[in-house]
Design an enzyme around this catalytic site. Structure first.
Site, PDB file in Angstrom:
ATOM      1  N   GLY A   1       0.235  -1.101  -0.180  1.00 21.03           N
ATOM      2  CA  GLY A   1       0.199  -0.446   0.072  1.00 21.03           C
ATOM      3  C   GLY A   1       0.791   1.168  -0.314  1.00 21.03           C
TER       4      GLY A   1
ATOM      5  N   GLU B   1      14.889  -3.819   7.826  1.00 26.55           N
ATOM      6  CA  GLU B   1      13.720  -2.376   8.990  1.00 26.55           C
ATOM      7  C   GLU B   1      14.778  -2.651  10.571  1.00 26.55           C
ATOM      8  OE1 GLU B   1      10.168  -3.899  10.127  1.00 26.55           O
ATOM      9  OE2 GLU B   1       9.256  -3.646   8.173  1.00 26.55           O
TER      10      GLU B   1
ATOM     11  N   HIS C   1       5.299  -9.114  -0.607  1.00 28.35           N
ATOM     12  CA  HIS C   1       6.028  -8.196  -1.021  1.00 28.35           C
ATOM     13  C   HIS C   1       7.638  -8.072  -1.937  1.00 28.35           C
ATOM     14  CE1 HIS C   1       7.048  -3.850  -0.985  1.00 28.35           C
ATOM     15  NE2 HIS C   1       8.407  -4.938  -0.480  1.00 28.35           N
TER      16      HIS C   1
ATOM     17  N   ARG D   1      12.346   5.775  -4.180  1.00 30.67           N
ATOM     18  CA  ARG D   1      12.637   5.194  -2.812  1.00 30.67           C
ATOM     19  C   ARG D   1      11.217   5.540  -1.803  1.00 30.67           C
ATOM     20  NH1 ARG D   1      17.335   7.920  -0.581  1.00 30.67           N
ATOM     21  NH2 ARG D   1      18.481   6.199  -1.900  1.00 30.67           N
TER      22      ARG D   1
ATOM     23  N   ARG E   1      25.615  -4.908   8.937  1.00 29.12           N
ATOM     24  CA  ARG E   1      24.829  -4.373   7.440  1.00 29.12           C
ATOM     25  C   ARG E   1      24.212  -5.498   6.588  1.00 29.12           C
ATOM     26  NH1 ARG E   1      27.217  -0.211   4.280  1.00 29.12           N
ATOM     27  NH2 ARG E   1      28.842   1.550   5.460  1.00 29.12           N
TER      28      ARG E   1
END
Length: 627
Positions: A329, A364, A388, A513, A607
């Site tokens: 969304g 995240e 996703h 982005r 990372r």
């Protein structure tokens, strides 16, 4: 004619009842209906009734019902599409009476009667609602949003006491209500097994209901109105009985008009069928469409997902089911098709001829939900990659659809998913966040990954040989969601000597982005001002915070719930897309389980696994320094 005489003799009763109907179905300031208007409505009802009797006789009744069932509950029946809404309303009532053997099905707090014996049992001064509200029927002839005459809407949140419902679903519904996207006669129902009252549910969700920055006018009043339209139904220990109670409370609110319903199943996958099947049998409306929202992850394996899908499709039509992934969304996803298909400069470049590689990045910082979602054996592959990531690739790589219709877009997406080459184990890197809480035993026993990197290829004419590089993880150094497109080198570039040894400096990039801040960036090469000829790679940037008011950007749940309300399905996975996505991931999941591939550990805020860098180099993908 005897019926007309009886109606004429009952004029005082009709007048008495019509005043009641007027108070329910007409604006307070509207004029009182005349006897001429009532008589006209009565004649329309009689004509429609006789016409429907002939239609039922011609189609043998049961065949008409069978045809309606085959079409599903997602649309109000229109077997007499040319008739007015007055006729349609009467046709519905007659159809319900025929199905029940002559007894009218009770669809509201009023009793809907059709037989002579039933009419005799009606108290004096009360006229059956099937024939007694010509004023209401006339007003419903032109339905429109934000009107008292529009179809009612009931939204049931199943699992209302859970965190997802409290923190995401109810706030999104309130935001839509405040903005005017929900009808004025909407009803919000919470349903769970927790012992609550209407006021108890309202007090639980009120703390999470806020108005956005651009929505402060009458915020308290709107909040009060929304809470008054929120009700609670106790599921009890039996969902069959619970769904009957839910249906009964919805019918009380809906009355006798057209009614639509949305059911948001905010429940774990393990409980999905326990809720969905009783819902299909006991809580769907027959006076409008029903839409069912299902939360990810969509199954644990391809086989279990197929079994759930078959069970769902045995009770619901495909067009009723909306498999929601809130990450889809985001404006980033919606902008994929807009940027490509509405700008002439990009569409010719969207192929293997000009594009060198595509990177889909999602990370995240937080690791608060890892124990529940990841070490509960679902992991990042089933939770993030299956829906996703693969949906993002499908939207990016699909051919131009015939139209913006949801089914046309989903037709193209599934072609991409079916064209993805089998992913080899050597083209995958798994990672797991190190334990920092001291619960070492739990983490070492589980090999469920929290990080996933892979190189995928789409075997079709447009994308043959172009690597789609995926990297997604939890507990990393920053929140990041973007699509990075690296273009090929300029053939025979006469300025190559000006770039020195780093030939990648002459690579143009397009970046879409969403996080850390929404932007569209285009990396181009240009001359540095001044004497001499020095080249520099610069970014042409569209920062949303500079161009738009980003404080008023709706939450992704608002976006997707509004799509469900409008019947727009292009951001929701269809059953064949679901199966195609599992076909991509099932072989690699099977190999990981068979070989017991241990994920590489990484620190929180890091990372990610170092082997992901080697995998990118193997496929000619240059990672940017921001990662």
């Amino acid at each position: 004619m005897s019926g007309l005489a009886a109606s004429a003799s009952a004029a005082p009763a009709l007048s008495s009842w019509s005043s009641l109907a007027t108070s329910r179905f007409t604006p307070v300031a509207g004029p009182a209906p005349s006897f001429r208007t009532q008589a006209c409505g009565l004649r329309c009802w009689i004509a429609a009734k006789l016409k429907l009797r002939k239609a039922l006789k011609r189609h043998h009744g049961w065949q008409l019902q069978r045809n309606l069932d085959a079409r599903g509950n997602d649309k109000v029946p229109d077997y007499l599409g040319a008739a007015s809404l007055i006729e349609k309303r009467s046709h519905w009532n007659m159809h319900l009476a025929y199905d029940s053997g002559g007894e009218m099905v009770n669809t509201s707090s009023d009793t809907l009667d059709s037989s002579t014996d039933q009419e005799k049992s009606v108290p004096q001064g009360h006229i059956p609602s099937e024939i007694s509200s010509p004023v209401q029927k006339e007003e419903s002839a032109v339905p429109r949003r934000h009107s008292n005459n529009e179809p009612s809407l009931c939204i049931a949140v199943i699992g209302a006491a859970g965190e997802l419902a409290r923190t995401k679903v109810f706030p999104a519904l309130f935001a839509l209500y405040y903005s005017g996207f929900l009808p004025r006669n909407v009803g919000i129902f919470g349903y769970s097994r927790k012992k609550l009252t209407d006021e108890g549910l309202r007090s639980i969700i009120e703390a999470n209901l806020t108005c956005r920055v651009d929505h402060h006018e009458n915020c308290d009043d709107k909040l009060s109105e929304f809470l008054k339209r929120t009700y609670y139904v106790d599921a009890g220990h039996d969902n069959k009985e619970g769904m009957v109670r839910l249906n009964s409370r919805m019918e009380q609110l809906e009355g006798i008009g057209a009614a639509n319903r949305i059911f948001y199943l905010a429940v774990p996958q393990e409980a999905l069928l326990d809720v969905a099947l009783p819902l299909a049998d006991g809580a769907q409306t027959k006076l409008g469409w029903n839409r069912i929202i299902i939360e990810k992850p969509f199954g644990f394996t391809g086989l279990s997902s197929q079994q759930v899908t078959q069970s769902m499709l045995s009770r619901f039509d495909e067009k009723q089911i909306y498999r929601i992934d809130h990450l889809l969304g985001k404006d980033l996803i919606e902008n994929l098709t807009v940027l490509r298909f509405s700008n002439l400069v990009f569409e010719p470049l969207w192929s293997r001829t000009y594009i060198r590689n595509v990177q889909v990045i999602f990370s995240e910082e937080t690791s608060n939900e890892i124990q529940g979602r990841y070490f509960g054996n679902y992991g990042i592959i089933r939770d993030i990659v299956h829906s996703h990531i693969l949906q993002t690739i499908a939207l990016f790589a699909m051919e131009p659809p015939v139209s913006l219709d949801g089914e046309d877009i989903r037709d193209e997406k599934v072609k991409v998913l079916r064209s993805i080459r089998k992913v080899e184990l050597e083209d995958v890197v798994l990672g797991q966040l190190k334990d920092t809480s001291g619960k070492v035993d739990r983490y070492t026993e589980s090999m469920t990954p929290t990080y996933f990197a892979a190189a995928m290829y789409i075997d079709n004419a447009r994308w043959d040989g172009v690597p789609f590089f995926i990297r997604t993880g939890m507990g990393l150094m920053k929140n990041r969601a973007e699509i990075r497109i690296q273009f090929r080198h300029v053939p025979g570039n006469i300025y190559c000597e000006r770039f020195g040894h780093d030939i990648d400096l002459d690579t143009n990039e397009l970046v879409l982005r969403d996080q850390p801040e929404e932007a569209i960036l285009l990396k181009v090469n240009n001359k540095v001002p001044g004497l001499g000829l020095q080249l520099d790679a610069s970014e042409l940037n569209l920062l949303y915070r500079d161009r738009y008011n980003t404080e008023v950007v709706p939450d992704s749940y608002e976006h997707l719930l509004l799509d469900v309300l409008d019947g727009d399905s292009h951001l929701f996975m269809r059953s064949d897309e679901l199966a195609a996505a599992w076909n991509v991931l099932t072989p690699i999941i099977h190999e990981i389980d068979q070989n017991r591939v241990a994920p590489e550990l990484y620190e929180a805020g890091d990372r990610g696994p170092i082997n992901a860098y080697y995998l990118a180099a193997k496929h000619g993908v240059r990672w940017d320094d921001d990662w």
